[in-house]
Motif scaffolding. Structure first.
Motif, PDB file in Angstrom:
ATOM      1  N   GLY A  40      95.530  31.819  -1.141  1.00 31.69           N
ATOM      2  CA  GLY A  40      94.944  31.449   0.042  1.00 31.69           C
ATOM      3  C   GLY A  40      93.976  30.409  -0.299  1.00 31.69           C
ATOM      4  N   ILE A  41      93.172  30.442  -1.360  1.00 34.21           N
ATOM      5  CA  ILE A  41      92.303  29.299  -1.874  1.00 34.21           C
ATOM      6  C   ILE A  41      92.645  28.150  -2.321  1.00 34.21           C
ATOM      7  CG2 ILE A  41      90.131  29.056  -2.846  1.00 34.21           C
ATOM      8  CD1 ILE A  41      89.843  32.052  -3.103  1.00 34.21           C
ATOM      9  N   ASN A  42      93.743  28.321  -3.141  1.00 31.20           N
ATOM     10  CA  ASN A  42      94.547  27.279  -3.538  1.00 31.20           C
ATOM     11  C   ASN A  42      93.372  26.206  -4.403  1.00 31.20           C
ATOM     12  OD1 ASN A  42      96.694  25.810  -4.566  1.00 31.20           O
ATOM     13  ND2 ASN A  42      96.807  24.753  -2.662  1.00 31.20           N
ATOM     14  N   SER A  43      92.591  26.545  -5.215  1.00 34.17           N
ATOM     15  CA  SER A  43      91.661  25.643  -5.833  1.00 34.17           C
ATOM     16  C   SER A  43      91.496  25.871  -7.358  1.00 34.17           C
ATOM     17  CB  SER A  43      90.421  25.878  -5.100  1.00 34.17           C
ATOM     18  OG  SER A  43      89.269  25.276  -6.083  1.00 34.17           O
ATOM     19  N   PRO A  44      91.530  24.721  -8.282  1.00 37.12           N
ATOM     20  CA  PRO A  44      91.421  24.743  -9.552  1.00 37.12           C
ATOM     21  C   PRO A  44      89.884  25.440 -10.045  1.00 37.12           C
ATOM     22  CG  PRO A  44      91.178  22.459  -8.892  1.00 37.12           C
ATOM     23  CD  PRO A  44      91.613  23.362  -7.920  1.00 37.12           C
ATOM     24  N   ASN A  45      89.142  25.518  -9.006  1.00 35.23           N
ATOM     25  CA  ASN A  45      87.728  26.042  -9.354  1.00 35.23           C
ATOM     26  C   ASN A  45      87.757  27.488  -8.857  1.00 35.23           C
ATOM     27  OD1 ASN A  45      87.165  23.133  -8.689  1.00 35.23           O
ATOM     28  ND2 ASN A  45      85.972  23.820 -10.365  1.00 35.23           N
ATOM     29  N   VAL A  46      88.623  28.201  -8.624  1.00 44.06           N
ATOM     30  CA  VAL A  46      88.567  29.625  -8.227  1.00 44.06           C
ATOM     31  C   VAL A  46      89.860  30.111  -8.963  1.00 44.06           C
ATOM     32  CG1 VAL A  46      88.483  31.664  -6.430  1.00 44.06           C
ATOM     33  CG2 VAL A  46      87.410  29.318  -6.169  1.00 44.06           C
ATOM     34  N   LYS A  47      89.703  31.045  -9.896  1.00 41.57           N
ATOM     35  CA  LYS A  47      90.789  31.551 -10.680  1.00 41.57           C
ATOM     36  C   LYS A  47      90.690  32.995 -11.062  1.00 41.57           C
ATOM     37  CE  LYS A  47      92.783  27.586 -11.923  1.00 41.57           C
ATOM     38  NZ  LYS A  47      94.581  27.158 -11.801  1.00 41.57           N
ATOM     39  N   LEU A  48      91.605  33.553 -11.548  1.00 39.56           N
ATOM     40  CA  LEU A  48      91.526  34.904 -11.837  1.00 39.56           C
ATOM     41  C   LEU A  48      91.122  35.085 -13.537  1.00 39.56           C
ATOM     42  CD1 LEU A  48      95.119  36.509 -10.741  1.00 39.56           C
ATOM     43  CD2 LEU A  48      92.801  36.817  -9.630  1.00 39.56           C
ATOM     44  N   LEU A  49      90.311  36.215 -13.453  1.00 33.81           N
ATOM     45  CA  LEU A  49      89.871  36.709 -14.782  1.00 33.81           C
ATOM     46  C   LEU A  49      90.954  37.806 -15.099  1.00 33.81           C
ATOM     47  CD1 LEU A  49      86.506  37.912 -16.240  1.00 33.81           C
ATOM     48  CD2 LEU A  49      88.506  38.418 -17.056  1.00 33.81           C
ATOM     49  N   TYR A  50      92.156  37.497 -15.760  1.00 31.96           N
ATOM     50  CA  TYR A  50      93.127  38.459 -16.186  1.00 31.96           C
ATOM     51  C   TYR A  50      92.756  39.385 -17.230  1.00 31.96           C
ATOM     52  CZ  TYR A  50      97.922  40.188 -16.854  1.00 31.96           C
ATOM     53  OH  TYR A  50      98.909  41.112 -16.921  1.00 31.96           O
ATOM     54  N   ASP A  51      92.389  40.523 -16.908  1.00 33.24           N
ATOM     55  CA  ASP A  51      91.865  41.384 -18.318  1.00 33.24           C
ATOM     56  C   ASP A  51      93.239  42.069 -18.539  1.00 33.24           C
ATOM     57  OD1 ASP A  51      90.928  43.670 -19.509  1.00 33.24           O
ATOM     58  OD2 ASP A  51      89.047  43.177 -19.030  1.00 33.24           O
ATOM     59  N   ILE A  52      93.683  41.817 -19.816  1.00 30.84           N
ATOM     60  CA  ILE A  52      94.984  42.508 -20.257  1.00 30.84           C
ATOM     61  C   ILE A  52      94.897  43.759 -20.462  1.00 30.84           C
ATOM     62  CG2 ILE A  52      96.464  42.316 -22.223  1.00 30.84           C
ATOM     63  CD1 ILE A  52      95.307  39.517 -22.756  1.00 30.84           C
ATOM     64  N   TYR A  53      93.644  44.434 -20.885  1.00 38.79           N
ATOM     65  CA  TYR A  53      93.399  45.832 -20.956  1.00 38.79           C
ATOM     66  C   TYR A  53      93.626  46.501 -19.695  1.00 38.79           C
ATOM     67  CZ  TYR A  53      90.766  50.095 -20.685  1.00 38.79           C
ATOM     68  OH  TYR A  53      90.052  51.488 -20.448  1.00 38.79           O
ATOM     69  N   HIS A  54      92.913  45.941 -18.524  1.00 35.61           N
ATOM     70  CA  HIS A  54      93.159  46.612 -17.213  1.00 35.61           C
ATOM     71  C   HIS A  54      94.757  46.563 -16.720  1.00 35.61           C
ATOM     72  CE1 HIS A  54      89.036  47.512 -16.874  1.00 35.61           C
ATOM     73  NE2 HIS A  54      88.439  46.501 -17.154  1.00 35.61           N
ATOM     74  N   MET A  55      95.131  45.291 -16.910  1.00 39.53           N
ATOM     75  CA  MET A  55      96.304  45.131 -16.350  1.00 39.53           C
ATOM     76  C   MET A  55      97.618  45.791 -17.012  1.00 39.53           C
ATOM     77  SD  MET A  55      96.142  43.751 -13.399  1.00 39.53           S
ATOM     78  CE  MET A  55      94.988  44.989 -13.217  1.00 39.53           C
ATOM     79  N   GLN A  56      97.380  46.127 -18.253  1.00 42.52           N
ATOM     80  CA  GLN A  56      98.308  46.977 -18.964  1.00 42.52           C
ATOM     81  C   GLN A  56      98.409  48.412 -18.416  1.00 42.52           C
ATOM     82  OE1 GLN A  56     100.830  46.685 -20.806  1.00 42.52           O
ATOM     83  NE2 GLN A  56     101.033  48.521 -21.948  1.00 42.52           N
ATOM     84  N   ILE A  57      97.071  48.802 -18.207  1.00 47.99           N
ATOM     85  CA  ILE A  57      97.061  50.195 -17.681  1.00 47.99           C
ATOM     86  C   ILE A  57      97.736  50.224 -16.373  1.00 47.99           C
ATOM     87  CG2 ILE A  57      95.268  51.823 -16.593  1.00 47.99           C
ATOM     88  CD1 ILE A  57      93.462  51.157 -18.858  1.00 47.99           C
ATOM     89  N   MET A  58      97.492  49.378 -15.361  1.00 44.32           N
ATOM     90  CA  MET A  58      97.886  49.258 -13.917  1.00 44.32           C
ATOM     91  C   MET A  58      99.336  48.815 -13.813  1.00 44.32           C
ATOM     92  SD  MET A  58      95.492  50.369 -12.128  1.00 44.32           S
ATOM     93  CE  MET A  58      96.300  50.328 -10.513  1.00 44.32           C
ATOM     94  N   GLU A  59      99.794  47.992 -14.654  1.00 43.62           N
ATOM     95  CA  GLU A  59     101.102  47.312 -14.621  1.00 43.62           C
ATOM     96  C   GLU A  59     102.244  47.313 -15.526  1.00 43.62           C
ATOM     97  OE1 GLU A  59      99.456  44.127 -11.206  1.00 43.62           O
ATOM     98  OE2 GLU A  59     100.026  43.486 -13.188  1.00 43.62           O
ATOM     99  N   GLY A  60     101.466  47.080 -16.810  1.00 44.81           N
ATOM    100  CA  GLY A  60     102.347  46.563 -18.013  1.00 44.81           C
ATOM    101  C   GLY A  60     102.986  45.419 -17.540  1.00 44.81           C
ATOM    102  N   ASP A  61     104.083  45.062 -18.410  1.00 45.13           N
ATOM    103  CA  ASP A  61     104.849  43.935 -18.408  1.00 45.13           C
ATOM    104  C   ASP A  61     103.897  42.730 -18.191  1.00 45.13           C
ATOM    105  OD1 ASP A  61     107.172  42.369 -17.831  1.00 45.13           O
ATOM    106  OD2 ASP A  61     107.295  42.668 -15.696  1.00 45.13           O
ATOM    107  N   VAL A  62     103.096  42.648 -19.272  1.00 46.68           N
ATOM    108  CA  VAL A  62     101.858  41.555 -19.275  1.00 46.68           C
ATOM    109  C   VAL A  62     102.489  40.353 -19.650  1.00 46.68           C
ATOM    110  CG1 VAL A  62      99.917  41.083 -20.767  1.00 46.68           C
ATOM    111  CG2 VAL A  62     100.214  43.436 -19.892  1.00 46.68           C
TER     112      VAL A  62
END
Length: 301
Positions: free
Chosen positions: A206-228
């Motif tokens: 929705g923002i589509n900007s190189p100056n707004v990105k995700l901080l992908y925390d591998i620990y947190h996303m492994q708990i929620m989703e896996g398939d990292v």
């Protein structure tokens, strides 16, 4: 990300630090002739293809001591620091790889998903982004926030897009990337709304900007989703920063936990990722620097 320091004891043993540095093949880095805000520029990347840093809260060592030890191990920076700590890190030749825009207890729960928070969040970022530029920072953290009654998922996404879009021009003008963190709501942060890659990516699109990105925390996303690894590969264009941590327990990223972090690091490096991967786990060893050295070695690819 967390705002509370773990109650892990440590004993200072410089001999062991030197031994750990030798074990990972780390060597002192050459200082750059460039300067940032009148200070020596941060060190160049250490061994391997990824730039590795360490989250400040994981160590109880005084910050100058922490910087010296990390530098000896090959780390290029320190993550998650407040503005009054930035100069200490840069004076020691390391990068501040992620800065906080404010000190407050509700930093995680108060996010852009609720428009009632926008004015206060924007004020914080408007004040801090120019300071970050002068200090040589390129990343600032912010949050999606906890779910609110009466705001459904679609509306929360739209609210995040609206709020972050207002600050994006200032971030772009100052060469700063706002990194919005994905956290788990299952174990550590009950009620947090940004608990899936899909939610975060919808906001980023929705923002589509190189100056707004995700901080992908591998620990947190492994708990929620896996398939990292697959998830990272499919969404790397929306990711600006990574955090690590062992699952379960958020301790070392070694063979005691369920992810192969060497494989994850290789997958990230193979995507030509140019940002930072910051270690953010609670060391369980008596000397935390043994754990930090091992993590550095595991993610050297």
């Amino acid at each position: 990300m967390t705002t509370t320091s773990p109650g892990i004891s440590r004993r200072t043993a410089l001999g062991r630090i030197a031994a750990a540095a030798a074990a990972v093949g780390a060597m002192p880095l050459l200082a750059s002739a460039d300067t940032v805000a009148g200070k020596p520029a941060p060190e160049k990347a250490g061994p391997g293809r990824l730039k590795q840093s360490l989250s400040r809260w994981t160590s109880k060592a005084p910050l100058p001591e922490l910087c010296k030890h990390l530098k000896s191990l090959g780390f290029v920076g320190v993550d998650l620091l407040y503005a009054d700590e930035w100069a200490t890190v840069t004076d020691n030749g390391l990068a501040v790889t992620m800065g906080y825009p404010a000190k407050r207890d509700n930093f995680i729960t108060m996010g852009f998903n609720d428009p009632a928070n926008h004015a206060a969040l924007l004020k914080e970022l408007e004040a801090t982004i120019p300071l970050a530029k002068r200090a040589g920072l390129t990343n600032m953290i912010t949050m999606f926030g906890n779910r609110k009654d009466g705001i459904d998922e679609r509306q929360a996404i739209d609210n995040c897009v609206a709020g972050l879009s207002k600050i994006e021009p200032l971030a772009a003008e100052n060469g700063v990337t706002l990194c919005v963190e994905l956290l788990n709501s299952k174990v550590d942060h009950h009620g947090y709304q940004g608990d899936s890659t899909a939610f975060g990516v919808a906001v980023m699109k929705g923002i589509n900007s190189p100056n707004v990105k995700l901080l992908y925390d591998i620990y947190h996303m492994q708990i929620m989703e896996g398939d990292v690894i697959r998830t990272i590969r499919d969404n790397i264009q929306w990711i600006g920063h990574f955090h690590t941590g062992g699952v379960p327990g958020r301790h070392e990223i070694d063979g005691t936990q369920e992810l192969n972090y060497h494989a994850v690091a290789k997958a990230i490096a193979d995507l030509n990722f140019q940002g930072y991967i910051a270690h953010e786990f609670m060391p369980s060893r008596s000397d935390p620097f043994d754990s930090f050295a091992e993590a550095f070695k595991i993610c050297t690819v």
